[in-house]
Structure formats: C-alpha cells, structure tokens
Design a protein around this motif. Structure first.
Motif, mmCIF file in Angstrom:
data_model
loop_
_atom_site.group_PDB
_atom_site.id
_atom_site.type_symbol
_atom_site.label_atom_id
_atom_site.label_comp_id
_atom_site.label_asym_id
_atom_site.label_seq_id
_atom_site.Cartn_x
_atom_site.Cartn_y
_atom_site.Cartn_z
ATOM 1 N N HIS A 1 0.822 -1.215 0.000
ATOM 2 C CA HIS A 1 0.000 0.000 0.000
ATOM 3 C C HIS A 1 0.857 1.267 0.000
ATOM 4 O O HIS A 1 0.543 2.231 -0.708
ATOM 5 N N PHE A 2 1.932 1.264 0.770
ATOM 6 C CA PHE A 2 2.763 2.457 0.890
ATOM 7 C C PHE A 2 3.949 2.478 -0.086
ATOM 8 O O PHE A 2 4.728 3.429 -0.089
ATOM 9 N N GLY A 3 4.085 1.419 -0.907
ATOM 10 C CA GLY A 3 5.207 1.361 -1.838
ATOM 11 C C GLY A 3 6.541 1.183 -1.141
ATOM 12 O O GLY A 3 7.569 1.732 -1.560
ATOM 13 N N LEU A 4 6.545 0.385 -0.067
ATOM 14 C CA LEU A 4 7.762 0.130 0.699
ATOM 15 C C LEU A 4 8.112 -1.345 0.603
ATOM 16 O O LEU A 4 7.391 -2.134 -0.017
ATOM 17 N N ASN A 5 9.235 -1.731 1.234
ATOM 18 C CA ASN A 5 9.556 -3.154 1.308
ATOM 19 C C ASN A 5 9.546 -3.604 2.773
ATOM 20 O O ASN A 5 9.443 -2.791 3.697
ATOM 21 N N HIS A 6 9.657 -4.903 2.960
ATOM 22 C CA HIS A 6 9.570 -5.511 4.296
ATOM 23 C C HIS A 6 10.600 -4.910 5.246
ATOM 24 O O HIS A 6 10.309 -4.585 6.411
ATOM 25 N N LYS A 7 11.841 -4.709 4.765
ATOM 26 C CA LYS A 7 12.921 -4.206 5.614
ATOM 27 C C LYS A 7 12.678 -2.771 6.069
ATOM 28 O O LYS A 7 13.120 -2.371 7.147
ATOM 29 N N ASP A 8 11.975 -1.986 5.235
ATOM 30 C CA ASP A 8 11.662 -0.619 5.646
ATOM 31 C C ASP A 8 10.809 -0.620 6.922
ATOM 32 O O ASP A 8 11.068 0.128 7.875
ATOM 33 N N ILE A 9 9.794 -1.478 6.934
ATOM 34 C CA ILE A 9 8.843 -1.483 8.045
ATOM 35 C C ILE A 9 9.442 -2.113 9.302
ATOM 36 O O ILE A 9 9.153 -1.681 10.422
ATOM 37 N N THR A 10 10.282 -3.121 9.148
ATOM 38 C CA THR A 10 10.870 -3.769 10.326
ATOM 39 C C THR A 10 12.228 -3.169 10.697
ATOM 40 O O THR A 10 12.845 -3.606 11.672
ATOM 41 N N GLY A 11 12.664 -2.178 9.941
ATOM 42 C CA GLY A 11 13.974 -1.584 10.192
ATOM 43 C C GLY A 11 13.925 -0.399 11.139
ATOM 44 O O GLY A 11 12.988 -0.240 11.934
ATOM 45 N N THR A 12 14.932 0.481 11.016
ATOM 46 C CA THR A 12 15.073 1.599 11.961
ATOM 47 C C THR A 12 14.889 2.971 11.316
ATOM 48 O O THR A 12 15.037 3.986 11.990
ATOM 49 N N LYS A 13 14.577 3.017 10.021
ATOM 50 C CA LYS A 13 14.410 4.309 9.352
ATOM 51 C C LYS A 13 13.261 5.089 9.970
ATOM 52 O O LYS A 13 12.234 4.509 10.341
ATOM 53 N N ARG A 14 13.426 6.432 10.058
ATOM 54 C CA ARG A 14 12.459 7.271 10.749
ATOM 55 C C ARG A 14 11.748 8.256 9.827
ATOM 56 O O ARG A 14 11.157 9.237 10.284
ATOM 57 N N ILE B 1 7.463 5.949 6.495
ATOM 58 C CA ILE B 1 7.827 4.629 7.025
ATOM 59 C C ILE B 1 7.304 4.457 8.443
ATOM 60 O O ILE B 1 6.767 3.396 8.810
ATOM 61 N N VAL B 2 7.445 5.504 9.259
ATOM 62 C CA VAL B 2 6.954 5.444 10.642
ATOM 63 C C VAL B 2 5.444 5.220 10.665
ATOM 64 O O VAL B 2 4.933 4.404 11.440
#
Length: 438
Positions: free
Chosen positions: A354-367, A371-372
């Motif tokens: 839905h947000f055009g992200l990947n799995h690592k973006d959501i489970t990672g540390t980017k702020r 992503i948040v």
C-alpha cells in the motif's frame, strides 16, 4: 459523576438488579494523574462475596472503559470520610494492573471449557497466584487447536495484573532462536544476560525444539538459571514430553520435574459456544444449522476462527449479510484443515504494498514519516487481528522496545477516533489482510 458514568457503561452488560446487588454498594475514587482507581467496600464480608462473584466481570468492564495504564486497588476496611470524599491514601489490600498486555481476548474467563478440562484450568490458575512457585516448571500439553496458547497468554495476562509485564518473557521456540541469532547476533552470553532479567519465562510449542537442536543445550542452562533463582517457568507442547525422542535427555528430564497438565480435545458443545461467542462479537448472522455444521466439520478453535474470519470479511466487503448460498460457496472453497492464514508477514506485506515500501523498511530503523506511519499501522493491525503482545510486536518489528509498540498502537487508536481518513484507511488495510490470497 464517575460512578454514574461507569454504571451507565455497565448497564449495557448487566441487569439493573445485578448492579444494585454488587455495584451500587461500592465507593469509587479516581486519580487521573496517578492513573489509579480506588474501590472501597462497605465491610469485609461484602468484599469476600464480591471477589468470588463479581470481581472478574467488574474488571473486564473497567478495561473497556478506562485508558491503558490504570491500576485498580481494593480496600476491605471501611474508609473514613473527609468532607464527603473518600481519601485516596487509604491503605489497600490488593492492587491490580488493568492492562491486558498479551492480548485482550486471552483471559481465563474467555477460555471455554467443560468439566473434563477442569484440572488444567485449575492448575494454570494456581500457578499464576502470587508467591513462591508451587509447580516449577508447569507444562501444558494439548493437540493443535486445543487452546493451550490461549491459556498460556491468559496466564501471562493474569501475572501482569500484579507485576510489570516487561518482567515476563513470552514467546515461541522460534522467538527464542531469533533472539540469539538475530537480536544478539550469536552472542550467547549477551542473550543469556538479557533473558536473566526476566522474572517469568513462558515458552510456547516445545515440540519445535526438533528444528533447533543446538538451542536445546542453551535451554538447559536457562532452565537451571531460572529454577535455581526460584523463578516460574511455563511451557506448552502439542504432545507428551516423555514421547519426544529428539529432546536432549537433560532437557527432557527437567521439563518433567514439575507439573504436567493435559488439555483434552474440546467437545462439540464447547465448539458451539465458541462459535456463538464469535458470532456475537463480530455481529455475524448464520443459522443454528450452519453453526452446528461448522462445529462438526472444523474440529478445533483455530480452524473455526479462520472460517468465521472469512465469513465476516465477506459480509464487510459485500456490505450485506451472508446468505445460505454465500455460506455454501465459502465452505466449498475452504479446506477442512485450513485455519486463518493471517500472519505478521501477511500484514507487513499488505502495508508495504500500500505504501510502496519493502519488508525491511517497516521492520527496520528508518524514521522517515511515511515509514513510521506504515510501521505504526502494521503494529496496530497485528495487535487487532492477531492479538500480538507488545513484547512480541517489538520482536516482530526488528527487536524494538515494548514501549515503542505500545506507543504505536495507542497513537493509531487515537488517530482513528479523531481522523475519519485514518479510520477508513485502517478498515481498508484490515480487509486486504483478511482477504489476501484467499
């Protein structure tokens, strides 16, 4: 004001006669700054009666009424009045946490059973009473779908009423393996020091040690550490421990030191009660004949939950009640052995897309803001659909802190109430999760 507002809330679940019997005699004082509700009984005899007959229902209603973080204290002596108000500083006999950190649906009260499973339920309740461990370890055995994970989480929630939830380790063998391999990157001593901070150790699905033979030796060390310190350990297993020939002999003997309770398969009448409970909760309408058909065809709670989720999702997506024809078509395309296929990975995949992200973006540390937002929504939906605990959410989303997950869930909940677009977005994402690959 408080007492009347709470009475109005309780009147949706209890008759006026029942409230006059056990609610009206109470005196209540709330301290919003301390997040504390004090309950005063008129005399000790009433306090004893209340504890046996009304306390569980009262506390469950309070959890729905109050915000997270509230504590509840009971005073059994008559408190003096000062200026017409009860003193908040009166001495209390019992203090309880009202939060249910390991899933609101997982309580002893919501676990359906009949007489043949009275022993494991009574044993589980005894184990989580305050004081030195009586049975250590305590092992719950039961076939897949028998409700042992429900009981394990109910025990964790009961313990959390009188202790800090962060002092409880609750996870699966896979979670334990991930803690060593991922969170601590193979640092045995670092992981061991981390686990040693917990007061309670609760591990689900012991049979999964078959896939992690190297972890068994470490489990023996952890076992000795908790047992020597007098800290309670609780395990679940789909089979009898003595029949597991893949277990390290030292680990097997230790698991057999304490009390082992066997959960017997649930009878038809229990499955019917479970379906009726879920139908009421989801406001789903099916006939009595269809209810019995489901309970006869799907032998355990997990399978029943899966098909009921499908029926509710169909009703929501089509914006109409499920007809007899709809019911037959949905059952025709459902495998008898297939339960709910929703997992945390399902939720993360839907939200990533839905947000055009990947799995690592959501489970990672980017702020980054986008992503948040996606991460917080994913945590909220995992909590809603899967009943994931806050510590479990932290582990799922890259080893984050328990408080981070709690903040994320609370923020989305508040946004839903104040922002219509957020509410619509959450509804849309939940529907996508429920119907993905179905």
């Amino acid at each position: 004001m408080l007492k009347k507002a709470l009475r109005d809330h309780l009147s949706h679940s209890f008759s006026d006669q029942a409230l006059r019997q056990w609610y009206d005699p109470l005196a209540l004082v709330m301290s919003p700054t301390e997040k504390r509700l004090s309950v005063y009984f008129p005399h000790p005899f009433f306090a004893k009666w209340f504890q046996l007959n009304a306390q569980g229902d009262f506390e469950n209603a309070l959890r729905q009424y109050l915000d997270e973080g509230y504590k509840l204290d009971y005073t059994t002596r008559a408190a003096s009045r000062t200026g017409g108000r009860m003193p908040v500083s009166a001495s209390s006999d019992r203090v309880k946490n009202l939060d249910i950190p390991f899933g609101q649906q997982f309580t002893f009260e919501s676990y359906l059973h009949n007489r043949k499973n009275e022993f494991p339920i009574a044993s589980a309740r005894e184990v989580v009473k305050q004081g030195a461990p009586k049975y250590n370890p305590f092992v719950l055995c039961g076939s897949s779908g028998s409700g042992k994970t429900h009981l394990l989480r109910a025990m964790a929630n009961e313990i959390a009423r009188h202790t800090d939830p962060e002092s409880i380790f609750l996870g699966t063998v896979e979670d334990l393996a991930a803690l060593y391999a991922v969170q601590f990157e193979g640092d045995l001593y670092g992981a061991r020091r981390h686990i040693s901070r917990y007061v309670y150790f609760m591990l689900d699905d012991v049979q999964r040690f078959r896939d992690f033979p190297l972890l068994q030796e470490e489990m023996v060390i952890l076992f000795n550490m908790f047992h020597d310190a007098g800290r309670q350990m609780i395990f679940t297993s789909t089979g009898i421990i003595s029949g597991y020939d893949f277990l390290d002999p030292k680990l097997k003997s230790r698991l057999e030191w304490g009390l082992i309770a066997q959960i017997k398969p649930q009878d038809l009448d229990i499955r019917v009660r479970f379906v009726q409970q879920r139908l009421k909760h989801d406001r789903l309408r099916i006939s009595k004949e269809q209810t019995f058909m489901l309970c006869q065809r799907f032998p355990d709670f997990r399978n029943l939950q899966g098909i009921l989720t499908k029926l509710a999702a169909y009703r929501d997506l089509m914006s109409r009640e499920v007809t007899d024809k709809d019911f037959e078509q949905i059952l025709a395309h459902t495998d008898d052995k297939q339960g709910s296929s929703i997992t945390p990975d399902t939720v993360i995949a839907v939200i990533s897309e839905h947000f055009g992200l990947n799995h690592k973006d959501i489970t990672g540390t980017k702020r980054h803001q986008k992503i948040v937002q996606a991460r917080q929504l994913a945590m909220f939906i995992c909590r809603q659909l899967l009943g994931s605990s806050y510590p479990s959410l932290g582990r799922i989303f890259g080893g984050k802190d328990h408080s981070t997950a709690m903040y994320a869930v609370k923020k989305v909940k508040e946004l839903q109430e104040s922002n219509r677009d957020t509410k619509l977005l959450v509804t849309e994402l939940k529907k996508k999760c429920l119907t993905k690959d179905s």
